[in-house]
Design a protein around this motif. Sequence first.
Motif, PDB file in Angstrom:
ATOM      1  N   LYS A 217       0.848  -1.188   0.000  1.00  0.00           N
ATOM      2  CA  LYS A 217       0.000   0.000   0.000  1.00  0.00           C
ATOM      3  C   LYS A 217       0.886   1.241   0.000  1.00  0.00           C
ATOM      4  CE  LYS A 217      -3.840  -2.047   2.657  1.00  0.00           C
ATOM      5  NZ  LYS A 217      -3.199  -3.334   3.052  1.00  0.00           N
ATOM      6  N   GLY A 218       0.440   2.259  -0.716  1.00  0.00           N
ATOM      7  CA  GLY A 218       1.172   3.518  -0.749  1.00  0.00           C
ATOM      8  C   GLY A 218       0.738   4.422   0.386  1.00  0.00           C
ATOM      9  N   VAL A 219       1.653   4.750   1.279  1.00  0.00           N
ATOM     10  CA  VAL A 219       1.355   5.580   2.447  1.00  0.00           C
ATOM     11  C   VAL A 219       1.711   7.027   2.135  1.00  0.00           C
ATOM     12  CG1 VAL A 219       1.945   6.031   4.849  1.00  0.00           C
ATOM     13  CG2 VAL A 219       1.712   3.671   4.035  1.00  0.00           C
ATOM     14  N   LEU A 249      19.932   2.760   8.697  1.00  0.00           N
ATOM     15  CA  LEU A 249      18.540   2.534   8.315  1.00  0.00           C
ATOM     16  C   LEU A 249      18.323   2.918   6.857  1.00  0.00           C
ATOM     17  CD1 LEU A 249      15.497   2.090   9.297  1.00  0.00           C
ATOM     18  CD2 LEU A 249      15.448   4.589   9.484  1.00  0.00           C
ATOM     19  N   PRO A 250      17.652   2.069   6.048  1.00  0.00           N
ATOM     20  CA  PRO A 250      17.357   2.459   4.660  1.00  0.00           C
ATOM     21  C   PRO A 250      16.416   3.660   4.625  1.00  0.00           C
ATOM     22  CG  PRO A 250      17.051   0.085   4.970  1.00  0.00           C
ATOM     23  CD  PRO A 250      17.217   0.682   6.330  1.00  0.00           C
ATOM     24  N   MET A 251      16.734   4.630   3.811  1.00  0.00           N
ATOM     25  CA  MET A 251      15.883   5.819   3.727  1.00  0.00           C
ATOM     26  C   MET A 251      14.550   5.530   3.055  1.00  0.00           C
ATOM     27  SD  MET A 251      18.541   8.891   2.956  1.00  0.00           S
ATOM     28  CE  MET A 251      20.225   8.728   3.522  1.00  0.00           C
ATOM     29  N   PHE A 252      14.469   4.411   2.309  1.00  0.00           N
ATOM     30  CA  PHE A 252      13.175   4.073   1.717  1.00  0.00           C
ATOM     31  C   PHE A 252      12.214   3.515   2.761  1.00  0.00           C
ATOM     32  CE2 PHE A 252      15.848   0.220   0.818  1.00  0.00           C
ATOM     33  CZ  PHE A 252      15.182  -0.679   1.626  1.00  0.00           C
ATOM     34  N   HIS A 253      12.721   3.178   3.951  1.00  0.00           N
ATOM     35  CA  HIS A 253      11.882   2.613   5.007  1.00  0.00           C
ATOM     36  C   HIS A 253      11.180   3.751   5.745  1.00  0.00           C
ATOM     37  CE1 HIS A 253      11.623  -0.445   8.588  1.00  0.00           C
ATOM     38  NE2 HIS A 253      10.457  -0.096   8.103  1.00  0.00           N
ATOM     39  N   ALA A 254       9.917   4.009   5.379  1.00  0.00           N
ATOM     40  CA  ALA A 254       9.124   5.073   6.006  1.00  0.00           C
ATOM     41  C   ALA A 254       9.871   6.407   5.979  1.00  0.00           C
ATOM     42  CB  ALA A 254       8.745   4.686   7.436  1.00  0.00           C
ATOM     43  N   ALA A 255      10.476   6.702   4.801  1.00  0.00           N
ATOM     44  CA  ALA A 255      11.244   7.944   4.631  1.00  0.00           C
ATOM     45  C   ALA A 255      12.318   8.090   5.710  1.00  0.00           C
ATOM     46  CB  ALA A 255      10.325   9.163   4.608  1.00  0.00           C
ATOM     47  N   GLY A 256      12.959   6.962   6.028  1.00  0.00           N
ATOM     48  CA  GLY A 256      14.024   7.013   7.032  1.00  0.00           C
ATOM     49  C   GLY A 256      13.541   7.455   8.387  1.00  0.00           C
ATOM     50  N   TRP A 257      12.253   7.141   8.701  1.00  0.00           N
ATOM     51  CA  TRP A 257      11.637   7.493   9.990  1.00  0.00           C
ATOM     52  C   TRP A 257      11.690   9.007  10.231  1.00  0.00           C
ATOM     53  CZ3 TRP A 257      14.430   3.384  13.568  1.00  0.00           C
ATOM     54  CH2 TRP A 257      14.107   2.094  13.134  1.00  0.00           C
ATOM     55  N   THR A 258      11.750   9.793   9.162  1.00  0.00           N
ATOM     56  CA  THR A 258      11.857  11.265   9.128  1.00  0.00           C
ATOM     57  C   THR A 258      13.233  11.774   9.572  1.00  0.00           C
ATOM     58  OG1 THR A 258      11.041  11.905  11.342  1.00  0.00           O
ATOM     59  CG2 THR A 258       9.375  11.461   9.634  1.00  0.00           C
ATOM     60  N   GLN A 348       2.902   3.873   8.407  1.00  0.00           N
ATOM     61  CA  GLN A 348       1.781   4.804   8.321  1.00  0.00           C
ATOM     62  C   GLN A 348       1.966   6.062   9.169  1.00  0.00           C
ATOM     63  OE1 GLN A 348       1.728   1.574   8.599  1.00  0.00           O
ATOM     64  NE2 GLN A 348       0.142   0.651   7.341  1.00  0.00           N
ATOM     65  N   TYR A 349       2.926   6.071  10.067  1.00  0.00           N
ATOM     66  CA  TYR A 349       3.140   7.284  10.853  1.00  0.00           C
ATOM     67  C   TYR A 349       4.541   7.388  11.420  1.00  0.00           C
ATOM     68  CZ  TYR A 349       1.380   3.736  14.117  1.00  0.00           C
ATOM     69  OH  TYR A 349       1.136   2.558  14.765  1.00  0.00           O
ATOM     70  N   GLY A 350       5.424   6.454  11.140  1.00  0.00           N
ATOM     71  CA  GLY A 350       6.757   6.542  11.705  1.00  0.00           C
ATOM     72  C   GLY A 350       6.715   6.407  13.216  1.00  0.00           C
ATOM     73  N   PRO A 351       7.832   6.648  13.904  1.00  0.00           N
ATOM     74  CA  PRO A 351       7.823   6.551  15.369  1.00  0.00           C
ATOM     75  C   PRO A 351       6.868   7.555  16.000  1.00  0.00           C
ATOM     76  CG  PRO A 351      10.063   6.604  14.509  1.00  0.00           C
ATOM     77  CD  PRO A 351       9.169   6.960  13.372  1.00  0.00           C
ATOM     78  N   ILE A 419       0.249  11.205  11.870  1.00  0.00           N
ATOM     79  CA  ILE A 419      -0.244  10.010  11.198  1.00  0.00           C
ATOM     80  C   ILE A 419      -0.394  10.289   9.705  1.00  0.00           C
ATOM     81  CG2 ILE A 419      -2.163   8.359  11.094  1.00  0.00           C
ATOM     82  CD1 ILE A 419      -2.706   9.036  13.991  1.00  0.00           C
ATOM     83  N   MET A 420      -0.343   9.229   8.912  1.00  0.00           N
ATOM     84  CA  MET A 420      -0.482   9.364   7.466  1.00  0.00           C
ATOM     85  C   MET A 420      -1.788  10.078   7.098  1.00  0.00           C
ATOM     86  SD  MET A 420      -1.772   5.711   5.938  1.00  0.00           S
ATOM     87  CE  MET A 420      -3.454   5.134   6.251  1.00  0.00           C
ATOM     88  N   LYS A 421      -1.801  10.621   5.901  1.00  0.00           N
ATOM     89  CA  LYS A 421      -3.010  11.252   5.380  1.00  0.00           C
ATOM     90  C   LYS A 421      -3.982  10.202   4.837  1.00  0.00           C
ATOM     91  CE  LYS A 421      -4.485  14.764   2.029  1.00  0.00           C
ATOM     92  NZ  LYS A 421      -4.001  15.782   1.047  1.00  0.00           N
ATOM     93  N   GLU A 422      -3.430   9.227   4.090  1.00  0.00           N
ATOM     94  CA  GLU A 422      -4.272   8.230   3.430  1.00  0.00           C
ATOM     95  C   GLU A 422      -3.404   7.168   2.788  1.00  0.00           C
ATOM     96  OE1 GLU A 422      -6.238  10.446   0.380  1.00  0.00           O
ATOM     97  OE2 GLU A 422      -4.365  10.944  -0.656  1.00  0.00           O
ATOM     98  N   TYR A 423      -4.051   6.084   2.355  1.00  0.00           N
ATOM     99  CA  TYR A 423      -3.426   5.136   1.443  1.00  0.00           C
ATOM    100  C   TYR A 423      -3.670   5.634   0.031  1.00  0.00           C
ATOM    101  CZ  TYR A 423      -2.785   1.660   5.159  1.00  0.00           C
ATOM    102  OH  TYR A 423      -2.381   1.004   6.291  1.00  0.00           O
ATOM    103  N   PHE A 424      -2.617   5.742  -0.733  1.00  0.00           N
ATOM    104  CA  PHE A 424      -2.700   6.332  -2.066  1.00  0.00           C
ATOM    105  C   PHE A 424      -3.610   5.501  -2.970  1.00  0.00           C
ATOM    106  CE2 PHE A 424      -0.661   7.308  -6.296  1.00  0.00           C
ATOM    107  CZ  PHE A 424      -0.992   8.653  -6.315  1.00  0.00           C
TER     108      PHE A 424
END
Length: 573
Positions: A217-219, A249-258, A348-351, A419-424
């Motif tokens: 799913k696209g977050v 940490l991979p930056m593709f993982h939840a945008a690198g947890w911000t 969906q929301y990082g830490p 928290i995320m806005k939506e699933y794309f």
Amino acid sequence: MSIPNFRPTPASLPPPNAGLVLRQPKGLPANFQPLNPLQFILRAAEIYPDKLALLHSDVKYPVAYSFAVWCQRIQNLAYALIKAGIKPGDRVAVIAPNSGKLITVPLDANHGVLAAQAVPCLINTRLKPSEVAYILEHSGSSIILVDHEYVHLLPQDPKVPVVVCHDTGRAGDPYEEFLTSGRAYSQERGWAGLEYTSDEYAPATLCYTSGTTGRPKGVVTTLRGSYLAAVANAYESRIHLESTYLWILPMFHAAGWTFPWATVFGFATQITMRTVDYPLIWKHFLNSGVTHYCGAPTVQIGIVNDPAAKRLPQSISAIIAGAAPTASLIASLEEIGIQPIHVYGLTQYGPFTRNYTQPSWDGLSLQERSKFMAYQGHPFATAQDARVVYPPKSDDDVLVDVPRDGKTVGEIVTRGNIIMKEYFRDPEATKKAFRGGSFNTGDLAVIHPGGAVAVVDRSKDIIISGGENASSLAIEQELASHPCVLEVSVVARSHHKWGERPYAFVILKPKSKAKWKNRHSAFEQSLKSHAKERLPGFACPEWVQVVDELPKTSTGKILKVDLRKRVAALAKL
């Protein structure tokens, strides 16, 4: 730190007294500024222009960029994207390791794409070409920025422009030429030629889940949420001017947890590596003044068990999330001078929660204290709440909290700014995720009298044995304390009498493999005896299998669905 004989490309050098303010949208009141993490790099380049921002040293073509130079490169990327036809809201796909001049592409993208008012779509480099093709199509990405080692992941006919980076930082590299074209296209209008995004609820990133039970799913996260989450992570991790952050940490993982933004907010220096390389990690730990890094438990296990591991000369903070760490792992980190900061979140929301140490723990032994530190804890700065509720039966149900007794199991739900806005492009999945007016995580937990949340399992991982609910996570916590266990995962296996019983898959520590060579049945008895001292009978493993590795997702989470398939096949034998 500097790189001998390295000079950034001419287009990367900012003009004297360059302005660092974006053009403001018309109509905004003076007492309101939309939140946007892009602000952080402009602020850093203004206050500490000559401070080392990025170091990429362990490659054929090393580079080092100050905040002023990196800020100019980010500006160049924004103009280059606009020149390529990228419009506000368009998705920009990024397929690259943590470093490279696609440092300057996961890191550049998290800033430069926002400056073009577009949305970075950071794609997992460990996926199959078919999975990458699905994400490119689903995201509708309008351009692809790709590292040269990952071109093979692209479709034969991408149908959109592709910019390849050869990780040199030198003239002639296609990515460098792309940035140079952006500088030329800007006609030296600088940051004032780029407009600030007026809507703080506009998308900031599009990251895809692991997709362990179906299509990923696209977050979609927001600019406001990413800004607030980054500030919180910098504050909770104590990242500041003297900090040096190592990218594991991979930056593709939840945008690198911000943390691509949190580190810049704190003016920290960032060191990048192309892969998770444990000897190289220890080289930087011991020689580069590293103070912070993030990593999932599986990576932390590799760090503490590397042959180079030893007591550190300086304290390093390790932000742990992605899965629940065992108390044994937390203790192992502390023993060598790594201070765990245990946080909890999802793509969906990082830490959004942190385990806060308590004065009452001061008199406890390291092992006793580590059990409390394994809790997921309380909501941290800028997060709203973390409730444990009885799972709602319908979308209209009012959420009811479980008692704060540390025993009653419910589901973690949360709400708030980060928290995320939506699933794309998936309104049905979005509606299901937000039933009851909160985000439903699917993680089962208890809440203790002091309000600390402690995950007990994913709902699908609970083992029901003789009518009792056994938490696979709780079992793993205790089995991991065996001195010979490196990593362990527990799933349910059907049982003729009890319905289900725990089946443990175990990886032995490297130093213990010789001890138990050709004696796995003896190790099984040793582990079962260890378990009986710590667990109720229904939670003790009925079966133990020693394995060389555990199946994992591309982000390091253990694929229990694969392990369940293995034990289901055993039942048919």
